[in-house]
Structure formats: structure tokens, C-alpha cells
Scaffold this motif. Structure first.
Motif, short mmCIF file in Angstrom:
data_model
loop_
_atom_site.label_atom_id
_atom_site.label_comp_id
_atom_site.label_asym_id
_atom_site.label_seq_id
_atom_site.Cartn_x
_atom_site.Cartn_y
_atom_site.Cartn_z
N GLU A 131 0.83 -1.21 0.00
CA GLU A 131 0.00 0.00 0.00
C GLU A 131 0.86 1.25 0.00
O GLU A 131 0.56 2.23 -0.70
N VAL A 132 1.95 1.24 0.79
CA VAL A 132 2.87 2.38 0.83
C VAL A 132 3.44 2.64 -0.56
O VAL A 132 3.50 3.79 -1.03
N GLY A 133 3.86 1.56 -1.23
CA GLY A 133 4.40 1.71 -2.58
C GLY A 133 3.38 2.31 -3.54
O GLY A 133 3.71 3.16 -4.38
N LEU A 134 2.13 1.87 -3.41
CA LEU A 134 1.07 2.40 -4.27
C LEU A 134 0.86 3.89 -4.01
O LEU A 134 0.75 4.68 -4.96
N PHE A 135 0.81 4.28 -2.74
CA PHE A 135 0.62 5.70 -2.42
C PHE A 135 1.79 6.54 -2.92
O PHE A 135 1.62 7.70 -3.29
N TRP A 136 2.98 5.97 -2.90
CA TRP A 136 4.17 6.69 -3.33
C TRP A 136 4.11 7.06 -4.81
O TRP A 136 4.52 8.16 -5.20
N ILE A 137 3.58 6.16 -5.62
CA ILE A 137 3.53 6.41 -7.06
C ILE A 137 2.16 6.90 -7.53
O ILE A 137 1.97 7.15 -8.72
#
Length: 402
Positions: A266-272
Motif C-alpha cells: 500500500e505504501v508503494g502504491l501511495f508513493w507512485i
């Protein structure tokens, strides 16, 4: 003391850091509550049916209280102060859970605590939306720190479960809520009418309309319901995921890590997300979230091999994260900023109502076996995706892409 935001570019980084801390404080509490509060209840002798009913309490308050409390904050124009008051109030009530194991007393206390606690998130999202407009910020890069805090909390909570009584859950909840309140003391006030780059922000035509007609517009309300339904399908997982893994012999530390793995994606998704928004519409995010949820719930009760469980958990970053981005996108695309808090409150209410139904019946479903409970959630998601397909086909031809 909180200062007024004066649109100075050099202050943007500090503003974004403060909002990131706001999300981190509240989601650290969620990272303790979701995996370990069911175990706290189980350790105190509550049955599966009791647990399902008790954990529906936060969802019930979303329906009954959140629209009222978010509307008060919107009318006052003081979202920041409202977050502070609601955080401290819920911390006080959560601490009262130390003193009783009576079913109805616990239920009432959870209702009271959740009335304030569940209001904090939509108001924080609305405040972050104001920051996005005022400072040209990336919502995902602020919100991801909530997910990072969630991961850290689940990991540390799993370690704590190895060495301490599950009562540590209440201590942690109170501390994170107080921390959220402290952050609010340093947040600036941001008006929803402001200047951007030296020019007066244009008055939105939609602001002339009645607030109810804006919030009840069929395209917005239908898609919001789809997002709420996909999110509510997580109810069985929230109530019994940790208990299911514990009965497989998985340790508390590994359980905490399992919860954290999904949120790491989820963190990776929010980052991009800031870059993805140019290619993915809000409805597109909802579709990604729904398909991911369907795969999870069909597979969840049958995968007992630990590496397989870890692999499946990665889908949480999409089933929850993509759905969340979809609903946030809907609010920003379809709703004027002055009603953002109310719109987020409506989303919380719809999700709370559906999740309350899921959680009330989750104990009974789970008593027939994990497969019955999770496959029922898969069916729920299939219905949601069907409504999403209808909505996109019907309204996209008349309006901007949704």
C-alpha cells in the motif's frame, strides 16, 4: 500553538511533514486495533459471535455519528481543532475498557470511543485535501506515512504479544490518540477559500447548489457505495484474520508481520499514486481494488503455507489501497472543497454501515468455517464490481471520465 498557513513556498515541506505525522499518529492506532483487539477480546472470554458483534460497534457509530460530527467541523471551519477534540475524547473512553469485561459495558464504551475515533480519519482526509489544493501537494506521499506507521505498529504489536498480556492493546491505543492530538496543536489553519499563486481561486459553480443535492448526485453516490462495499468486504478479515492464523500455529510476531506486508505494498502504491493519477481514473482504482479483493477472499481460507500467505497478503495493498485512492479521487473530482469533510463523512458512513452488517454476521458465518465466511465476502465483491461496470458504462458517456 497552531499558526495560520500563509502560502509561503518555503513552508510547504514543513506543512507536508505535519500532515504526514497526523496520518502516522492515527494509523499507528489502527495498526494495533485491527490485528490485536480481536485477540484482546478473545483472551477475555468473548465468543466468536460476541467478537463479531462487538467489533461492529465502530461501524455502527460511523452510520449514526460521523455525518453529524463531520458536518459540525465543516460548518465551524475548524477541522484541525475538531480532530484534536475527537482524538482526546476517544483516548479517554478507550482507557475505560480496563475496568470491565461485561459484554454490554464493553459494547457501549466501544460505541462512545468509536464515535469520535472514526470521525478523525475523514476529517484528516478533508484537511489533507485542503493542503493538496493550497500547497500543490501529493496526497499519496502524505498518506503513505500512515501506512508506514501501521506497518511499524503491527510489527511491534506482534512482538509485544509474545511477551505481554494483550492488555497492551489499550495502552497503545490511548498513546496513539494522544499523539494525534498533539500533532494537531502544530497544524496551521487553512481556509477553503484562498489565493493560489497570487490569484484568487475561482468560485466553484457547484458551491451555489444545495449541499444535499451535490452529495446525493447519483454518479458520486453510486461509485462511493461501490468503494464502501469493497472496503466492507474486509470485515471478516479484520475480525478473524489474526485468530485464523493463530489457530494455524503462527506466532504473534509473524501475524504482525503479515499485516505489515500488505500495508507495505500500500505504501508503494501511495508513493507512485501522483504519477498514476494521470492514467487511472477513480473508477479504475475501484476496479483494481475490487478484483484484488475477490482474489484474496476466494483464496484466503485455503492457503495455510506461510510463504503463500505472505504472497496473498501483498494484495491488501491493492484491495484496500487502490479502493481508498478511488474514493479520495471521487471526492476531489466531484465535490467542492467546502463540502469535502461532509463527503468524506458520507463515505465513512456508507462504509461503516455496510461493514457493520458484515461484522455483525461475521461471527455466525465464521462459526460455519472460514471458507463460508470468506467466500461470502467474495460474492459481495462480485456484486460490487457489477454495479461499478454499470455505473461506468452509464455515466461516462454523459460526463467527464470517472
Amino acid at each position: 500553538m497552531a499558526e495560520k498557513y500563509e502560502e509561503r513556498p518555503e513552508d510547504h515541506r514543513f506543512l507536508l511533514s505535519k500532515v504526514s505525522l497526523l496520518f502516522a499518529g492515527q494509523f499507528a492506532g489502527v495498526g494495533i486495533f485491527l490485528p490485536f483487539f480481536p485477540i484482546f477480546l478473545s483472551d477475555r472470554g468473548f465468543s466468536d459471535v460476541d467478537i463479531g458483534f462487538l467489533l461492529a460497534a465502530p461501524m455502527i457509530t460511523r452510520v449514526l455519528c460521523v455525518p453529524f460530527l463531520t458536518a459540525i467541523a465543516d460548518r465551524s471551519g475548524r477541522r484541525r481543532k475538531a480532530i484534536l477534540i475527537y482524538s482526546l475524547s476517544s483516548a479517554l473512553v478507550f482507557s475505560s475498557l480496563y475496568f470491565t469485561n461485561d459484554f454490554w459495558a464493553v459494547f457501549v464504551l466501544l460505541l462512545l470511543a468509536s464515535a469520535c475515533w472514526t470521525t478523525v480519519t475523514p476529517l484528516s482526509d478533508a484537511y489533507a485535501g485542503d493542503v493538496v489544493s493550497a500547497a500543490k501537494a501529493d496526497y499519496g506521499k502524505m498518506r503513505l506515512w500512515g501506512s508506514v506507521a501501521f506497518i511499524l505498529a503491527t510489527f511491534l504489536g506482534g512482538i509485544a504479544l509474545q511477551y505481554w498480556d494483550s492488555g497492551f492493546v489499550i495502552d497503545s491505543m490511548v498513546l496513539t490518540l494522544i499523539g494525534t492530538a498533539v500533532v494537531c496543536l502544530f497544524l496551521p489553519h487553512i481556509s477553503t477559500t484562498r489565493k493560489i499563486k497570487g490569484q484568487e481561486q475561482e468560485r466553484e459553480p457547484a458551491e451555489q447548489k444545495n449541499a444535499i443535492s451535490i452529495l446525493m448526485a447519483p454518479p458520486f453516490l453510486t461509485l462511493l457505495l461501490v468503494g464502501a462495499a469493497i472496503q466492507s468486504s474486509h470485515g471478516v478479515y479484520y475480525n478473524f484474520g489474526s485468530i485464523f492464523w493463530q489457530k494455524l500455529g503462527i506466532s504473534g510476531t509473524i501475524i504482525g508481520t503479515l499485516w505489515g506486508v500488505g500495508v507495505a505494498v500500500e505504501v508503494g502504491l501511495f508513493w507512485i499514486a501522483g504519477r498514476l493519477n494521470a492514467y487511472v481514473t477513480p473508477a479504475g482504482y475501484l476496479c483494481i481494488g475490487g478484483v484484488s479483493a475477490l482474489i484474496r477472499w476466494v483464496s484466503f481460507p485455503y492457503i495455510e503455507w506461510l510463504p503463500g500467505i505472505f504472497a496473498l497478503q501483498c494484495l491488501h495493498g491493492l484491495s484496500f489501497g487502490a479502493t481508498h485512492l478511488g474514493t479520495i479521487g471521487l471526492v476531489r473530482q466531484m465535490i467542492p472543497s467546502r463540502l469535502a469533510g461532509s463527503a468524506q463523512g458520507l463515505n465513512t458512513t456508507l462504509m461503516g454501515g455496510l461493514t457493520a452488517v458484515v461484522m455483525v454476521f461475521s461471527g455466525s458465518l465464521y462459526s460455519f468455517g472460514p471458507a463460508t465466511a470468506f467466500l461470502t465476502m467474495a460474492g459481495f465483491v462480485v456484486c460490487s464490481l457489477g454495479v461499478l461496470l454499470f455505473a461506468v458504462r452509464y455515466w461516462s458517456s454523459e460526463n467527464a471520465p470517472i
